[in-house]
Write an enzyme that holds these catalytic residues in place. Sequence first.
Site, PDB file in Angstrom:
ATOM      1  N   SER A   8       0.836  -1.201   0.000  1.00 30.70           N
ATOM      2  CA  SER A   8       0.000   0.000   0.000  1.00 30.70           C
ATOM      3  C   SER A   8       0.869   1.249   0.000  1.00 30.70           C
ATOM      4  CB  SER A   8      -0.904   0.019   1.233  1.00 30.70           C
ATOM      5  OG  SER A   8      -1.479   1.306   1.363  1.00 30.70           O
ATOM      6  N   HIS A  32      -1.187  -1.244  -4.177  1.00 30.78           N
ATOM      7  CA  HIS A  32      -2.478  -0.930  -3.552  1.00 30.78           C
ATOM      8  C   HIS A  32      -2.584   0.585  -3.340  1.00 30.78           C
ATOM      9  CE1 HIS A  32      -5.928  -2.068  -0.921  1.00 30.78           C
ATOM     10  NE2 HIS A  32      -5.533  -1.045  -0.162  1.00 30.78           N
ATOM     11  N   ASP A  34      -4.923   3.581  -1.888  1.00 35.38           N
ATOM     12  CA  ASP A  34      -6.046   3.883  -1.005  1.00 35.38           C
ATOM     13  C   ASP A  34      -6.618   5.260  -1.325  1.00 35.38           C
ATOM     14  OD1 ASP A  34      -6.138   1.577   0.847  1.00 35.38           O
ATOM     15  OD2 ASP A  34      -4.080   2.187   1.278  1.00 35.38           O
ATOM     16  N   MET A  36      -9.261   7.988  -0.427  1.00 34.77           N
ATOM     17  CA  MET A  36     -10.091   8.392   0.731  1.00 34.77           C
ATOM     18  C   MET A  36     -10.613   9.798   0.512  1.00 34.77           C
ATOM     19  SD  MET A  36      -7.697   7.111   3.870  1.00 34.77           S
ATOM     20  CE  MET A  36      -6.811   5.556   3.812  1.00 34.77           C
ATOM     21  N   HIS A  65      -8.404   0.802  -3.882  1.00 32.86           N
ATOM     22  CA  HIS A  65      -9.319   0.556  -2.768  1.00 32.86           C
ATOM     23  C   HIS A  65     -10.032   1.868  -2.472  1.00 32.86           C
ATOM     24  CE1 HIS A  65      -9.575  -0.401   1.854  1.00 32.86           C
ATOM     25  NE2 HIS A  65     -10.758  -0.387   1.278  1.00 32.86           N
ATOM     26  N   MET A  67     -12.218   4.117  -0.515  1.00 32.01           N
ATOM     27  CA  MET A  67     -12.885   4.381   0.762  1.00 32.01           C
ATOM     28  C   MET A  67     -13.570   5.732   0.637  1.00 32.01           C
ATOM     29  SD  MET A  67      -9.789   2.953   3.083  1.00 32.01           S
ATOM     30  CE  MET A  67      -8.725   3.039   1.663  1.00 32.01           C
ATOM     31  N   MET A 136     -11.512  -6.158   5.753  1.00 32.15           N
ATOM     32  CA  MET A 136     -10.655  -5.185   6.442  1.00 32.15           C
ATOM     33  C   MET A 136     -10.247  -5.726   7.810  1.00 32.15           C
ATOM     34  SD  MET A 136     -10.161  -2.631   4.433  1.00 32.15           S
ATOM     35  CE  MET A 136      -9.198  -1.685   5.637  1.00 32.15           C
ATOM     36  N   ASP A 174      -6.511  -6.471   4.576  1.00 28.67           N
ATOM     37  CA  ASP A 174      -5.903  -5.138   4.511  1.00 28.67           C
ATOM     38  C   ASP A 174      -5.975  -4.493   5.887  1.00 28.67           C
ATOM     39  OD1 ASP A 174      -5.055  -2.586   3.843  1.00 28.67           O
ATOM     40  OD2 ASP A 174      -6.800  -2.101   2.607  1.00 28.67           O
TER      41      ASP A 174
HETATM   42  C1  DX5 Z   1      -6.294   1.496   5.643  1.00 29.91           C
HETATM   43  C2  DX5 Z   1      -5.894   1.182   4.243  1.00 29.91           C
HETATM   44  C3  DX5 Z   1      -4.755   0.253   4.135  1.00 29.91           C
HETATM   45  C4  DX5 Z   1      -3.481   0.755   4.755  1.00 29.91           C
HETATM   46  C5  DX5 Z   1      -2.804  -0.422   5.351  1.00 29.91           C
HETATM   47  O1  DX5 Z   1      -7.507   2.128   5.645  1.00 29.91           O
HETATM   48  O2  DX5 Z   1      -6.970   0.593   3.529  1.00 29.91           O
HETATM   49  O3  DX5 Z   1      -4.521  -0.165   2.802  1.00 29.91           O
HETATM   50  O4  DX5 Z   1      -2.598   1.360   3.853  1.00 29.91           O
HETATM   51  O5  DX5 Z   1      -1.671   0.001   6.008  1.00 29.91           O
HETATM   52  P1  DX5 Z   1      -0.926  -0.896   7.078  1.00 29.91           P
HETATM   53  O6  DX5 Z   1      -0.472  -2.135   6.352  1.00 29.91           O
HETATM   54  O7  DX5 Z   1       0.179  -0.041   7.528  1.00 29.91           O
HETATM   55  O8  DX5 Z   1      -1.921  -1.220   8.156  1.00 29.91           O
HETATM   56 ZN    ZN Z   2      -6.477  -0.305   1.562  1.00 31.81          ZN
END
Ligand code: DX5
Ligand code: ZN
Length: 223
Positions: A8, A32, A34, A36, A65, A67, A136, A174
Amino acid sequence: MAVQISPSILSADFARLADEAARVENVADWLHVDVMDYRFVPNLTLGLPVVESLLKTTSTPVDCHLMIEEPDRWAPDYAEAGAGSVTIHAEAAKAAVRTLRAIRAAGARAGLALNPATAVEGYEDLLPEIDMLLVMTVEPGFGGQRFLDIVLPKVSRARTLIDKYGGEVWLQVDGGVSTETIERCAEAGADVFVAGNAVYGADDPARAVEELRNLAERATPPA
Ligand code: DX5
Ligand code: ZN
Protein backbone atom coordinates in the site's frame (compact mmCIF):
# COMPACT_ATOMS: atom_id res chain seq x y z
CA MET A 1 -4.75 -19.33 -5.67
CA ALA A 2 -1.10 -18.38 -5.27
CA VAL A 3 -0.19 -15.86 -2.60
CA GLN A 4 -0.18 -12.26 -3.85
CA ILE A 5 1.30 -9.23 -2.13
CA SER A 6 -0.11 -5.75 -2.67
CA PRO A 7 2.04 -3.03 -1.04
CA SER A 8 0.00 0.00 0.00
CA ILE A 9 1.45 3.32 -1.10
CA LEU A 10 -0.39 4.98 1.79
CA SER A 11 2.81 4.41 3.78
CA ALA A 12 5.03 5.64 0.92
CA ASP A 13 6.30 9.17 0.30
CA PHE A 14 3.46 10.86 -1.63
CA ALA A 15 5.86 13.42 -3.10
CA ARG A 16 7.88 10.64 -4.75
CA LEU A 17 5.24 8.15 -5.79
CA ALA A 18 6.91 7.06 -9.03
CA ASP A 19 10.15 6.20 -7.17
CA GLU A 20 8.24 4.48 -4.41
CA ALA A 21 6.32 2.37 -6.95
CA ALA A 22 9.62 1.46 -8.62
CA ARG A 23 10.99 0.09 -5.35
CA VAL A 24 8.57 -2.86 -5.49
CA GLU A 25 8.31 -3.28 -9.25
CA ASN A 26 8.79 -6.88 -10.45
CA VAL A 27 8.48 -8.06 -6.84
CA ALA A 28 4.97 -7.04 -5.82
CA ASP A 29 1.93 -8.46 -7.59
CA TRP A 30 -0.05 -5.27 -7.21
CA LEU A 31 0.31 -1.71 -6.04
CA HIS A 32 -2.48 -0.93 -3.55
CA VAL A 33 -3.81 2.62 -3.82
CA ASP A 34 -6.05 3.88 -1.01
CA VAL A 35 -8.51 6.51 -2.20
CA MET A 36 -10.09 8.39 0.73
CA ASP A 37 -12.51 11.31 0.63
CA TYR A 38 -12.76 12.71 4.21
CA ARG A 39 -16.34 11.40 4.27
CA PHE A 40 -16.40 7.62 4.26
CA VAL A 41 -13.24 7.71 6.38
CA PRO A 42 -11.70 10.59 8.38
CA ASN A 43 -8.74 10.99 6.04
CA LEU A 44 -8.03 12.38 2.59
CA THR A 45 -5.51 10.94 0.16
CA LEU A 46 -5.67 11.12 -3.60
CA GLY A 47 -8.03 10.66 -6.50
CA LEU A 48 -8.27 9.85 -10.16
CA PRO A 49 -5.66 12.33 -11.53
CA VAL A 50 -2.96 10.88 -9.29
CA VAL A 51 -3.98 7.32 -10.16
CA GLU A 52 -3.80 8.21 -13.86
CA SER A 53 -0.28 9.58 -13.42
CA LEU A 54 0.81 6.58 -11.38
CA LEU A 55 -0.48 4.20 -14.05
CA LYS A 56 1.85 5.86 -16.54
CA THR A 57 4.91 5.36 -14.35
CA THR A 58 4.60 1.75 -13.25
CA SER A 59 4.15 -1.62 -14.89
CA THR A 60 2.80 -3.11 -11.66
CA PRO A 61 -0.98 -3.56 -11.85
CA VAL A 62 -2.82 -1.04 -9.68
CA ASP A 63 -5.28 -2.22 -7.02
CA CYS A 64 -7.58 0.71 -6.14
CA HIS A 65 -9.32 0.56 -2.77
CA LEU A 66 -12.04 3.19 -2.74
CA MET A 67 -12.88 4.38 0.76
CA ILE A 68 -15.33 6.98 -0.50
CA GLU A 69 -18.99 7.84 0.04
CA GLU A 70 -20.03 7.63 -3.58
CA PRO A 71 -18.39 4.56 -5.11
CA ASP A 72 -21.29 4.11 -7.53
CA ARG A 73 -20.45 7.44 -9.08
CA TRP A 74 -16.65 7.18 -9.20
CA ALA A 75 -15.55 3.53 -9.30
CA PRO A 76 -16.05 2.94 -13.04
CA ASP A 77 -13.73 5.88 -13.80
CA TYR A 78 -10.85 4.15 -12.02
CA ALA A 79 -11.44 1.02 -14.08
CA GLU A 80 -11.60 3.03 -17.30
CA ALA A 81 -8.35 4.77 -16.38
CA GLY A 82 -6.64 1.39 -16.38
CA ALA A 83 -6.62 0.16 -12.79
CA GLY A 84 -6.35 -3.63 -12.77
CA SER A 85 -8.65 -3.96 -9.79
CA VAL A 86 -11.21 -1.62 -8.24
CA THR A 87 -12.71 -2.33 -4.82
CA ILE A 88 -15.79 -0.61 -3.41
CA HIS A 89 -17.10 -0.74 0.14
CA ALA A 90 -20.36 -2.61 0.80
CA GLU A 91 -21.21 0.01 3.45
CA ALA A 92 -21.04 2.86 0.93
CA ALA A 93 -22.44 1.38 -2.27
CA LYS A 94 -26.10 2.05 -2.97
CA ALA A 95 -26.17 -0.04 -6.14
CA ALA A 96 -23.35 -2.52 -5.58
CA VAL A 97 -24.35 -4.95 -8.32
CA ARG A 98 -24.61 -2.24 -10.96
CA THR A 99 -21.28 -0.72 -9.92
CA LEU A 100 -19.45 -4.06 -9.76
CA ARG A 101 -20.73 -4.85 -13.25
CA ALA A 102 -19.61 -1.45 -14.51
CA ILE A 103 -16.11 -2.06 -13.11
CA ARG A 104 -15.92 -5.39 -14.91
CA ALA A 105 -17.35 -3.93 -18.11
CA ALA A 106 -14.55 -1.36 -18.06
CA GLY A 107 -12.01 -4.18 -17.95
CA ALA A 108 -10.97 -4.28 -14.29
CA ARG A 109 -11.38 -6.89 -11.60
CA ALA A 110 -14.25 -5.99 -9.27
CA GLY A 111 -13.71 -6.06 -5.51
CA LEU A 112 -16.10 -5.73 -2.57
CA ALA A 113 -14.75 -4.58 0.81
CA LEU A 114 -16.22 -5.22 4.27
CA ASN A 115 -15.40 -3.16 7.36
CA PRO A 116 -14.59 -5.03 10.58
CA ALA A 117 -18.18 -4.71 11.85
CA THR A 118 -19.80 -5.81 8.58
CA ALA A 119 -20.77 -9.48 8.49
CA VAL A 120 -19.82 -11.53 5.44
CA GLU A 121 -23.07 -13.46 5.72
CA GLY A 122 -25.60 -11.79 3.47
CA TYR A 123 -23.04 -11.13 0.75
CA GLU A 124 -22.63 -14.71 -0.47
CA ASP A 125 -25.16 -14.17 -3.27
CA LEU A 126 -22.88 -11.44 -4.64
CA LEU A 127 -19.89 -13.76 -5.10
CA PRO A 128 -20.61 -14.31 -8.82
CA GLU A 129 -20.43 -10.52 -9.26
CA ILE A 130 -16.96 -10.10 -7.76
CA ASP A 131 -13.36 -11.11 -8.40
CA MET A 132 -12.13 -10.26 -4.91
CA LEU A 133 -13.56 -9.95 -1.41
CA LEU A 134 -11.62 -7.58 0.86
CA VAL A 135 -11.97 -8.23 4.57
CA MET A 136 -10.65 -5.18 6.44
CA THR A 137 -8.46 -6.14 9.38
CA VAL A 138 -8.43 -2.58 10.76
CA GLU A 139 -11.02 0.19 10.66
CA PRO A 140 -10.26 1.87 7.33
CA GLY A 141 -8.71 5.31 7.19
CA PHE A 142 -5.09 5.12 8.26
CA GLY A 143 -1.95 3.08 7.77
CA GLY A 144 0.08 1.67 10.61
CA GLN A 145 -2.85 0.58 12.79
CA ARG A 146 -2.87 -2.50 14.97
CA PHE A 147 -4.21 -5.68 13.36
CA LEU A 148 -7.68 -6.69 14.62
CA ASP A 149 -7.54 -10.37 15.58
CA ILE A 150 -11.31 -10.39 16.07
CA VAL A 151 -11.72 -10.30 12.29
CA LEU A 152 -9.90 -13.61 11.70
CA PRO A 153 -13.01 -15.79 12.21
CA LYS A 154 -14.70 -13.75 9.47
CA VAL A 155 -11.76 -14.40 7.13
CA SER A 156 -12.24 -18.13 7.76
CA ARG A 157 -15.99 -17.92 7.17
CA ALA A 158 -15.39 -15.94 3.97
CA ARG A 159 -12.98 -18.66 2.79
CA THR A 160 -15.63 -21.32 3.46
CA LEU A 161 -18.28 -19.36 1.53
CA ILE A 162 -15.93 -18.79 -1.42
CA ASP A 163 -14.93 -22.46 -1.54
CA LYS A 164 -18.60 -23.49 -1.39
CA TYR A 165 -19.41 -21.10 -4.24
CA GLY A 166 -16.56 -22.63 -6.25
CA GLY A 167 -15.79 -19.69 -8.54
CA GLU A 168 -12.50 -17.82 -8.55
CA VAL A 169 -12.82 -15.08 -5.96
CA TRP A 170 -9.65 -13.83 -4.30
CA LEU A 171 -9.75 -13.11 -0.57
CA GLN A 172 -7.80 -10.00 0.41
CA VAL A 173 -6.89 -8.75 3.87
CA ASP A 174 -5.90 -5.14 4.51
CA GLY A 175 -4.73 -3.45 7.68
CA GLY A 176 -1.98 -4.31 10.14
CA VAL A 177 -0.64 -7.11 7.93
CA SER A 178 3.00 -7.70 8.89
CA THR A 179 5.50 -10.48 9.53
CA GLU A 180 3.74 -10.87 12.90
CA THR A 181 0.22 -11.32 11.51
CA ILE A 182 0.40 -12.53 7.90
CA GLU A 183 0.63 -16.21 8.80
CA ARG A 184 -2.62 -16.07 10.77
CA CYS A 185 -4.30 -14.43 7.79
CA ALA A 186 -3.00 -17.10 5.41
CA GLU A 187 -4.04 -19.89 7.77
CA ALA A 188 -7.54 -18.39 7.86
CA GLY A 189 -7.70 -18.53 4.06
CA ALA A 190 -6.62 -15.12 2.74
CA ASP A 191 -4.61 -15.17 -0.50
CA VAL A 192 -4.05 -11.46 -1.30
CA PHE A 193 -2.22 -9.46 1.34
CA VAL A 194 -2.09 -5.67 1.50
CA ALA A 195 0.81 -4.29 3.51
CA GLY A 196 1.62 -0.62 3.94
CA ASN A 197 3.80 -0.01 6.94
CA ALA A 198 5.36 -3.49 6.76
CA VAL A 199 6.64 -2.75 3.24
CA TYR A 200 7.24 1.01 3.02
CA GLY A 201 8.35 1.28 6.64
CA ALA A 202 11.10 -1.23 5.90
CA ASP A 203 14.62 -0.26 4.81
CA ASP A 204 14.30 -2.53 1.80
CA PRO A 205 10.66 -2.66 0.59
CA ALA A 206 11.36 -5.31 -2.07
CA ARG A 207 12.91 -7.61 0.51
CA ALA A 208 9.97 -6.99 2.85
CA VAL A 209 7.58 -8.10 0.08
CA GLU A 210 9.54 -11.33 -0.40
CA GLU A 211 9.65 -11.98 3.33
CA LEU A 212 5.88 -11.51 3.63
CA ARG A 213 5.32 -13.74 0.61
CA ASN A 214 7.46 -16.55 2.04
CA LEU A 215 5.67 -16.44 5.39
CA ALA A 216 2.24 -16.46 3.72
CA GLU A 217 3.14 -19.29 1.36
CA ARG A 218 4.40 -21.47 4.18
CA ALA A 219 1.26 -20.80 6.24
CA THR A 220 -1.24 -21.38 3.41
CA PRO A 221 -3.15 -24.62 4.00
CA PRO A 222 -2.81 -27.19 1.19
CA ALA A 223 -5.63 -27.01 -1.36
C1 DX5 B 1 -6.29 1.50 5.64
C2 DX5 B 1 -5.89 1.18 4.24
C3 DX5 B 1 -4.76 0.25 4.13
C4 DX5 B 1 -3.48 0.75 4.75
C5 DX5 B 1 -2.80 -0.42 5.35
O1 DX5 B 1 -7.51 2.13 5.65
O2 DX5 B 1 -6.97 0.59 3.53
O3 DX5 B 1 -4.52 -0.17 2.80
O4 DX5 B 1 -2.60 1.36 3.85
O5 DX5 B 1 -1.67 0.00 6.01
P1 DX5 B 1 -0.93 -0.90 7.08
O6 DX5 B 1 -0.47 -2.14 6.35
O7 DX5 B 1 0.18 -0.04 7.53
O8 DX5 B 1 -1.92 -1.22 8.16
ZN1 ZN C 1 -6.48 -0.31 1.56
